[in-house]
Enzyme design. Structure first.
Site, PDB file in Angstrom:
ATOM      1  N   GLU A   1       0.823  -1.219   0.000  1.00  0.00           N
ATOM      2  CA  GLU A   1       0.000   0.000   0.000  1.00  0.00           C
ATOM      3  C   GLU A   1       0.855   1.266   0.000  1.00  0.00           C
ATOM      4  O   GLU A   1       0.559   2.252   0.676  1.00  0.00           O
ATOM      5  CB  GLU A   1      -1.017  -0.016   1.134  1.00  0.00           C
ATOM      6  CG  GLU A   1      -2.054  -1.118   0.936  1.00  0.00           C
ATOM      7  CD  GLU A   1      -3.291  -0.966   1.780  1.00  0.00           C
ATOM      8  OE1 GLU A   1      -3.703   0.166   2.055  1.00  0.00           O
ATOM      9  OE2 GLU A   1      -3.850  -2.003   2.161  1.00  0.00           O
ATOM     10  N   GLY A   2       1.945   1.185  -0.762  1.00  0.00           N
ATOM     11  CA  GLY A   2       2.868   2.313  -0.891  1.00  0.00           C
ATOM     12  C   GLY A   2       4.094   2.102  -0.031  1.00  0.00           C
ATOM     13  O   GLY A   2       4.002   2.081   1.195  1.00  0.00           O
TER      14      GLY A   2
END
Length: 380
Positions: free
Chosen positions: A363-364
């Protein structure tokens, strides 16, 4: 500033803590060893309302705020990060994305069973060449009038094998670059949709991570989320909230490792006394707690901003960056406090250390969070 939790928040936190200790802790090491998906536990989490916490009751959810969600995520993650990532994806990415941007028909058909725990969702953005660079989508969705034809491959998809409903990001018009990207709702069983082998991972081994293949999958027009070209914005907005969930997961991993190290230090003796009485260990525990509290305040601030309807892009990125860093640091120190025992599975901390690493990646990545933060601070 009011740092006190409401009675409802305390009730949710305690319910999640009890569930984690009573339902997730038994068998957690075995599930990790065998890479077994926690089917029964996830089903019970749905029944308790943990799979659609921020969705209003009229759409099958619990109607809680983001603060309640991160409190529950922390408690679940202390014990079983594999279960908490399943919970995070279903809540932060799939349910939130459908509730915030889906049509009424999409909400009734897909959101209600997802939020109530009857079905499970997956979020499909990453590809072999499009992980951190989400604009480089190779998966295509060709507009055929009343439907799209979907082709491509998605990698590292959490819930990939067990999900029923998939939110898939694909390129419709390459000339428009990121403005030509769309998001689609894909159902398991659609012709041409295949689930690839399960990944053999370092950590969160109880969750299932798969490659997905789409070969001329026919997607009805009504399964597109938002207007044409909205897909990239949909992914970025959804991931901003997802980062708060992963920050809470990282916080939980750190808290769980710290609590194990603290408790172990009170019973393990060396040189005639419990090791907590040695300054070297006592200072480690102090440093661990300070770092955890720093991360907790960032996580709670991001959750509060989201609940207030404020822009939480920077606060969510800062929370994830710091909490994931703390998770890794504290888990490594917890293994050190346990000494040789920390290196074996029986004491749980080696698993938490392995689980911690992914929070700096999915998620990044941490590097992406720094890009988000630096762009935000330079915007003015």
């Amino acid at each position: 500033m009011d740092f006190n939790l409401t009675e409802e928040h305390i009730m949710i936190r305690d319910a999640a803590r009890d569930f984690a200790k009573n339902e997730l802790l038994p068998g957690v090491i075995e599930r990790d060893n065998k890479q077994e998906f926690p089917y029964e536990q996830i089903k019970k989490m749905g029944e308790l309302g943990f799979m659609g916490m921020m969705v209003p009751p009229e759409y099958g959810g619990s109607g809680m705020d983001t603060t309640a969600y991160v409190l529950a995520m922390e408690e679940i993650s202390k014990i079983d990060a594999s279960a908490s990532v399943v919970m995070s994806v279903n809540n932060s990415l799939v349910c939130y994305g459908l509730y915030a941007y889906g049509t009424e028909e999409q909400k009734q058909k897909y959101l209600v069973p997802l939020a109530s725990g009857q079905k499970l969702g997956a979020f499909c953005l990453s590809e072999p060449e499009a992980g951190s660079d989400a604009t480089s989508q190779k998966t295509t969705a060709i507009d055929k009038g009343d439907h799209y034809i979907l082709n491509g491959t998605k990698n590292w998809i959490t819930n990939g094998g067990n999900a029923d409903i998939y939110l898939v990001i694909a390129q419709t018009d390459k000339e428009k670059k990121h403005r030509g990207i769309n998001a689609f709702i894909v159902e398991k069983g659609m012709p041409g949709f295949e689930v690839g082998p399960k990944e053999d991972k370092l950590g969160i081994r109880g969750s299932d991570t798969h490659t997905l293949n789409f070969n001329d999958v026919k997607i009805p027009k009504e399964n597109r989320i938002g207007e044409d070209g909205f897909g990239f914005k949909f992914a970025m907005k959804t991931l901003s909230g997802g980062r708060i969930g992963i920050a809470a997961q990282a916080l939980g991993i750190a808290s769980g490792a710290y609590e194990l190290a603290r408790d172990y230090s009170k019973i393990r003796k060396a040189f005639g006394t419990e090791i907590c009485n040695h300054q070297a260990i006592a200072f480690k525990l102090a440093d661990m707690l300070v770092e955890i509290e720093c991360a907790r305040h960032l996580v709670m601030k991001a959750a509060w901003e989201k609940d207030q309807g404020l822009n939480y892009d920077m606060s969510g990125a800062m929370a994830k960056l710091k909490a994931s860093e703390v998770a890794m640091k504290v888990a490594v120190e917890a293994v050190q406090v346990h000494g040789g025992n920390g290196y074996v599975k029986e004491y749980h901390v080696e698993r938490l250390m392995r689980d911690a690493k992914i929070t700096q990646i999915y998620e990044g990545t941490s590097e992406i969070q720094k890009i988000v933060i630096s762009r935000g601070l330079l915007k003015d």
